[in-house]
Design a protein around this motif. Structure first.
Motif, short mmCIF file in Angstrom:
data_model
loop_
_atom_site.label_atom_id
_atom_site.label_comp_id
_atom_site.label_asym_id
_atom_site.label_seq_id
_atom_site.Cartn_x
_atom_site.Cartn_y
_atom_site.Cartn_z
N LEU A 20 0.86 -1.18 0.00
CA LEU A 20 0.00 0.00 0.00
C LEU A 20 0.90 1.24 0.00
CD1 LEU A 20 -3.03 0.55 -0.02
CD2 LEU A 20 -2.95 0.82 2.43
N GLU A 21 0.53 2.19 -0.86
CA GLU A 21 1.35 3.37 -1.04
C GLU A 21 0.94 4.48 -0.07
OE1 GLU A 21 -0.83 2.12 -3.16
OE2 GLU A 21 -2.28 3.65 -3.75
N HIS A 22 1.96 5.24 0.38
CA HIS A 22 1.70 6.41 1.23
C HIS A 22 2.55 7.57 0.74
CE1 HIS A 22 -0.77 4.10 3.96
NE2 HIS A 22 0.09 3.12 3.79
N SER A 64 8.87 -1.32 -6.72
CA SER A 64 8.89 -0.37 -7.82
C SER A 64 7.50 0.23 -8.03
CB SER A 64 9.34 -1.11 -9.08
OG SER A 64 9.24 -0.29 -10.23
N HIS A 65 6.47 -0.63 -7.93
CA HIS A 65 5.08 -0.19 -8.09
C HIS A 65 4.73 0.87 -7.04
CE1 HIS A 65 0.76 -0.99 -9.13
NE2 HIS A 65 0.59 -0.58 -7.88
N GLU A 66 5.00 0.55 -5.78
CA GLU A 66 4.60 1.47 -4.70
C GLU A 66 5.40 2.78 -4.78
OE1 GLU A 66 1.99 0.62 -3.52
OE2 GLU A 66 1.98 -1.56 -3.65
N TYR A 67 6.65 2.68 -5.19
CA TYR A 67 7.47 3.90 -5.28
C TYR A 67 6.98 4.81 -6.41
CZ TYR A 67 11.71 6.65 -4.52
OH TYR A 67 12.60 7.66 -4.20
N PHE A 68 6.56 4.20 -7.53
CA PHE A 68 6.02 4.99 -8.65
C PHE A 68 4.76 5.74 -8.21
CE2 PHE A 68 3.91 5.67 -12.78
CZ PHE A 68 4.98 6.04 -13.60
N HIS A 69 4.02 5.14 -7.27
CA HIS A 69 2.82 5.78 -6.73
C HIS A 69 3.13 7.10 -6.00
CE1 HIS A 69 -0.50 3.23 -7.70
NE2 HIS A 69 -0.17 2.22 -6.93
N LEU A 70 4.38 7.28 -5.56
CA LEU A 70 4.76 8.56 -4.93
C LEU A 70 4.32 9.72 -5.81
CD1 LEU A 70 8.38 8.48 -3.49
CD2 LEU A 70 6.23 8.84 -2.27
N PHE A 96 -4.19 5.31 -12.67
CA PHE A 96 -3.33 5.31 -11.49
C PHE A 96 -2.77 3.93 -11.17
CE2 PHE A 96 -6.10 8.94 -11.42
CZ PHE A 96 -5.15 9.93 -11.35
N GLU A 97 -3.56 2.88 -11.35
CA GLU A 97 -3.06 1.53 -11.08
C GLU A 97 -2.55 0.85 -12.35
OE1 GLU A 97 -2.25 0.51 -8.39
OE2 GLU A 97 -3.43 1.63 -6.94
N GLY A 98 -3.24 1.05 -13.48
CA GLY A 98 -2.81 0.41 -14.72
C GLY A 98 -1.47 0.96 -15.20
N TYR A 102 -8.46 -3.55 -13.72
CA TYR A 102 -7.87 -2.28 -14.17
C TYR A 102 -6.37 -2.25 -13.95
CZ TYR A 102 -8.77 -1.28 -9.23
OH TYR A 102 -8.84 -1.35 -7.87
N TYR A 103 -5.83 -3.19 -13.19
CA TYR A 103 -4.37 -3.32 -13.07
C TYR A 103 -3.80 -3.93 -14.36
CZ TYR A 103 -4.28 -2.55 -7.98
OH TYR A 103 -4.38 -2.02 -6.73
N THR A 104 -4.25 -5.15 -14.68
CA THR A 104 -3.61 -5.85 -15.79
C THR A 104 -4.04 -5.27 -17.14
OG1 THR A 104 -5.35 -7.52 -15.57
CG2 THR A 104 -3.22 -8.03 -14.59
ZN ZN Z 1 -0.95 0.30 -6.87
#
Ligand code: ZN
Length: 604
Positions: A241-243, A276-282, A310-312, A380-382
């Motif tokens: 989970l991203e913060h 990598s995924h969570e960091y890109f969410h920054l 945002f997720e895709g 919506y992710y894949t």
């Molecule tokens: Zn995500």
């Protein structure tokens, strides 16, 4: 100033004690509420159900507290400082709520901090204490909550500018492994809780490379004092989970890089992809965010058709960053990409739900999947990641390589991220046109608002010289991947059109696919397969047995449903071509080779 004090009061019973002080409560009676969901995880979770006891006092006198709804309380009016005391049960081992025992404590503010209604913009102070007793003397604390008075990794006093910030810095306490590195002049910390044998030096080096890749991609790191990877290791788990300046992750301990080993295992590749995924969410979702998430009311759903963005898009760049930063080889990246294409192609739900609908209905569909999900919904992710890939390739093709989706993302950051201007529906389409000069309205309609498949095979071959084909699956575990040179297609076998699991001795159907023979004769999810043609089938042999039978053979299947024995006659069919293989084409023009190198971040 709102003041919170939180302490694990009974780790054995999984209870936090929280004391909340409001100096000037609302004269007509102060109300308090706890969120129903946590940003980043789009499902109503009703965290307030875990509040076990709650009482209020003022000037030493007990106050009456009335419950207004499932998550809101109101105190009788008082004129001096109002003190609320409550206990929260914390026994959910996930990144979304809170977990506490004698080995560690973890919480998200959304699970433990009541919001004083009408005072959400006020600054907060938080005093965080370890459990009492000798056993907890060595506990340390990891959070990116700004420090008011606490030593590094120590307990003490922290602050937040408002409630929204207060609940966006999860807290971990315990005896954890610790490592740190510098990226863009900012300290990045790694904290690992749980038993493991991780090679911290290697982890630091690889995470640093991935973080720097993302920072270089956007041109800057958003303003922050430090960043924290908060990792919980378990036997079998995966999630993040991203913060705003940290991420909470759960992973299998075997996925971490093991001391003395050098290879990038599938598990480690998965873990690096998650980081990598969570960091890109920054950038993408924490700062470039949908307008409806700005100051979102956490008491009820916040619907948006933009989760694909945002997720895709984040799911597209998470693995791509691993190859661009040199952590994995191009073939390894193509293997991951082929598996994403397979996952999307396996579900007929993609013909029923659009990407925009998938985003909007995340709350009740994607986050609440049942046995029929592959037949009813698309992720919506894949599919969002594949739409991002197709968009990237189309931009590269139509601008002759002078622009890419990377340029659009940087423009999104400049216009929406740096300024906190919320993203509305249609903004991405308009910005893409502005940045690339291309009118891609037809593409966006196809990708977001239709259920047609994307022209990926054509684009991959024409733009980046990657071969793509779909073939039948070899068995249930076959997720596709890279095509090996000289390898021929598997001989066509038969299939039942189901997904199943084992209960130890029998086969239990978990999904019955649309259009398959199992569905045609009425076999259903939950059925326990006892025998085929009168002979018991161990779960380990089902795949091989069915695929070795000739197509068109008629077989008898016995199954239990609700303890009642049922018999089905079915005629086997060949499996659908739903498994993706990709490969690097070597007979290629120099333009396509150049474009492929640019896409994968390969320099000569
Ligand atoms: Zn995500």
């Amino acid at each position: 100033m709102i003041h919170y004090k939180i302490q694990p009061c009974s780790p054995e019973a999984h209870l936090f004690q929280v004391v909340l002080r409001v100096p000037q409560p609302e004269p007509k009676g102060q109300a308090f509420t706890l969120p129903a969901w946590i940003p980043g995880s789009y499902m109503i979770r009703d965290f307030a159900k875990n509040i076990v006891t709650l009482s209020a006092q003022c000037d030493g006198a007990k106050l009456d507290v009335r419950k207004l709804d499932k998550q809101t309380w109101k105190c009788e009016p008082c004129t001096a400082e109002l003190i609320i005391e409550y206990q929260v049960y914390a026994w959910d081992l996930s990144v979304r709520s809170a977990h506490l025992d004698a080995t560690h404590a973890y919480f998200n503010g959304t699970s433990v901090f009541l919001r004083a209604m009408g005072m959400e913009r006020r600054p907060c102070q938080v005093e965080i204490l370890p459990p009492e007793g000798e056993n907890y003397r060595h506990w340390r604390l990891a959070t990116t909550l700004p420090v008011l008075d606490a030593k590094p990794l120590g307990f003490g006093l922290f602050k937040a500018a408002d409630y929204e910030e207060l609940v966006d810095h999860p807290v971990e306490m315990g005896c954890f492994a610790y490592g740190s590195f510098d990226a863009s002049g900012v300290v990045h910390e790694i904290v690992i809780t749980g038993r493991h044998n991780a090679d911290m030096a290697r982890l630091r080096e690889d995470l640093k490379a991935v973080c720097q890749l993302h920072i270089g991609f956007f041109g800057e790191l958003p303003l922050m004092d430090r960043y924290l990877f908060q990792v919980m290791t378990v036997g079998d788990g995966y999630g993040g989970l991203e913060h705003r300046s940290s991420t909470s992750l759960v992973c299998s301990r075997a996925d971490l890089p093991q001391k003395g080993r050098q290879e990038v295992t599938e598990g480690y590749r998965r873990f690096l992809g998650l980081c990598s995924h969570e960091y890109f969410h920054l950038w993408n979702v924490k700062r470039i965010r949908p307008a409806v998430f700005q100051g979102a009311d956490l008491s009820k759903e916040a619907h948006t058709a933009l989760l694909w963005l945002f997720e895709g898009i984040t799911s597209y760049y998470d693995d791509l960053a691993l190859v661009r930063s040199g952590r994995i080889k191009p073939e390894s990246y193509l293997e991951l990409l082929a598996q994403v294409i397979t996952r999307v192609t396996r579900g007929s739900g993609r013909f029923k739900q659009t990407l925009a609908e998938s985003s909007f209905d995340a709350w009740t569909k994607f986050y609440q999947q049942d046995e029929n999900a592959p037949n009813a919904i698309v992720s919506y992710y894949t599919k969002g990641a594949l739409a991002a890939l197709a968009l990237d390739l189309i931009i590269r093709q139509q601008t002759s390589g002078s622009k890419s989706l990377d340029d659009v993302m940087r423009a999104l950051w400049a216009i929406h991220g740096r300024t906190d201007l919320g993203v509305q529906e249609g903004d991405m389409e308009a910005l893409t046109q502005k940045v690339t000069g291309l009118d891609l309205g037809d593409f966006f309609n196809l990708a977001l608002h239709s259920t047609e498949d994307l022209p990926l095979a054509r684009l991959l071959e024409e733009v980046v010289a990657v071969g793509c084909r779909l073939r039948p699956a070899r068995n249930q575990k076959d997720q596709g991947g890279i095509r090996k040179r000289g390898e021929s297609s598997p001989a066509p076998g038969s299939t039942l059109g189901v997904r199943y699991k084992s209960n130890g001795s029998d086969v239990i159907l978990t999904t019955v696919f649309d259009g398959g023979v199992a569905q045609q004769v009425g076999l259903s999810a939950g059925d326990v397969i006892i025998a085929m043609d009168g002979i018991r089938v161990p779960p380990s042999e089902l795949d091989e047995l069915v695929s070795s039978m000739p197509v068109d053979k008629t077989i008898t299947v016995h199954a239990f449903r609700r303890d009642e024995l049922m018999q089905f006659e079915l005629r086997l069919r060949p499996p659908p071509s739903d498994t993706c293989e990709l490969w690097l084409l070597d007979t290629t023009t120099s333009e396509r080779k150049k474009e492929r190198d640019s896409w994968l971040g390969i320099s000569d």
